[in-house]
Design a protein around this motif. Structure first.
Motif, PDB file in Angstrom:
ATOM      1  N   CYS A   3      20.799  63.310  11.315  1.00  0.00           N
ATOM      2  CA  CYS A   3      20.093  63.245  10.029  1.00  0.00           C
ATOM      3  C   CYS A   3      20.276  64.543   9.261  1.00  0.00           C
ATOM      4  CB  CYS A   3      18.617  62.990  10.293  1.00  0.00           C
ATOM      5  SG  CYS A   3      17.582  63.140   8.851  1.00  0.00           S
ATOM      6  N   ASN A   4      20.717  64.458   8.009  1.00  0.00           N
ATOM      7  CA  ASN A   4      20.788  65.642   7.160  1.00  0.00           C
ATOM      8  C   ASN A   4      20.247  65.361   5.753  1.00  0.00           C
ATOM      9  OD1 ASN A   4      22.882  64.262   5.932  1.00  0.00           O
ATOM     10  ND2 ASN A   4      24.459  65.710   6.489  1.00  0.00           N
ATOM     11  N   VAL A   5      19.546  64.257   5.596  1.00  0.00           N
ATOM     12  CA  VAL A   5      18.899  63.900   4.322  1.00  0.00           C
ATOM     13  C   VAL A   5      17.411  63.738   4.601  1.00  0.00           C
ATOM     14  CG1 VAL A   5      18.732  62.149   2.524  1.00  0.00           C
ATOM     15  CG2 VAL A   5      20.960  62.761   3.437  1.00  0.00           C
ATOM     16  N   GLY A   6      16.600  64.558   3.958  1.00  0.00           N
ATOM     17  CA  GLY A   6      15.152  64.509   4.148  1.00  0.00           C
ATOM     18  C   GLY A   6      14.524  63.287   3.492  1.00  0.00           C
ATOM     19  N   MET A   7      13.233  63.104   3.747  1.00  0.00           N
ATOM     20  CA  MET A   7      12.530  61.932   3.231  1.00  0.00           C
ATOM     21  C   MET A   7      12.454  61.933   1.700  1.00  0.00           C
ATOM     22  SD  MET A   7      11.842  60.021   5.766  1.00  0.00           S
ATOM     23  CE  MET A   7      10.669  58.884   5.118  1.00  0.00           C
ATOM     24  N   LYS A   8      12.135  63.075   1.103  1.00  0.00           N
ATOM     25  CA  LYS A   8      12.065  63.130  -0.364  1.00  0.00           C
ATOM     26  C   LYS A   8      13.439  62.892  -0.971  1.00  0.00           C
ATOM     27  CE  LYS A   8       8.171  66.293  -0.597  1.00  0.00           C
ATOM     28  NZ  LYS A   8       7.720  67.633  -0.993  1.00  0.00           N
TER      29      LYS A   8
END
Length: 68
Positions: A3-8
């Motif tokens: 994972c390298n994309v945050g929730m926001k």
């Protein structure tokens, strides 16, 4: 894939993709509509090859543990 994309960022990517698809449909531009698929996919998968290439990781440590 890590994972390298945050929730926001994920929510913004999906919103931007839907916006591009909507603009493409309104102006009858298939290129914009097709281009809108990319941010939607990267948001849903929460992995972006551009983020990985530049070394950016938007996921918090807790999110990384939950994701793997």
């Amino acid at each position: 894939m890590e994972c390298n994309v945050g929730m926001k960022e994920q929510k913004l990517r999906v919103l931007a993709g839907l916006t591009l698809i909507g603009i493409g449909a309104y102006y009858n531009t298939k290129f914009l509509a097709a281009l809108g698929i990319i941010p939607i996919l990267t948001g849903m998968v929460r992995w972006c090859p551009v983020n990985q290439a530049i070394g950016y990781n938007g996921c918090a440590k807790k999110e990384l543990q939950d994701y793997t």
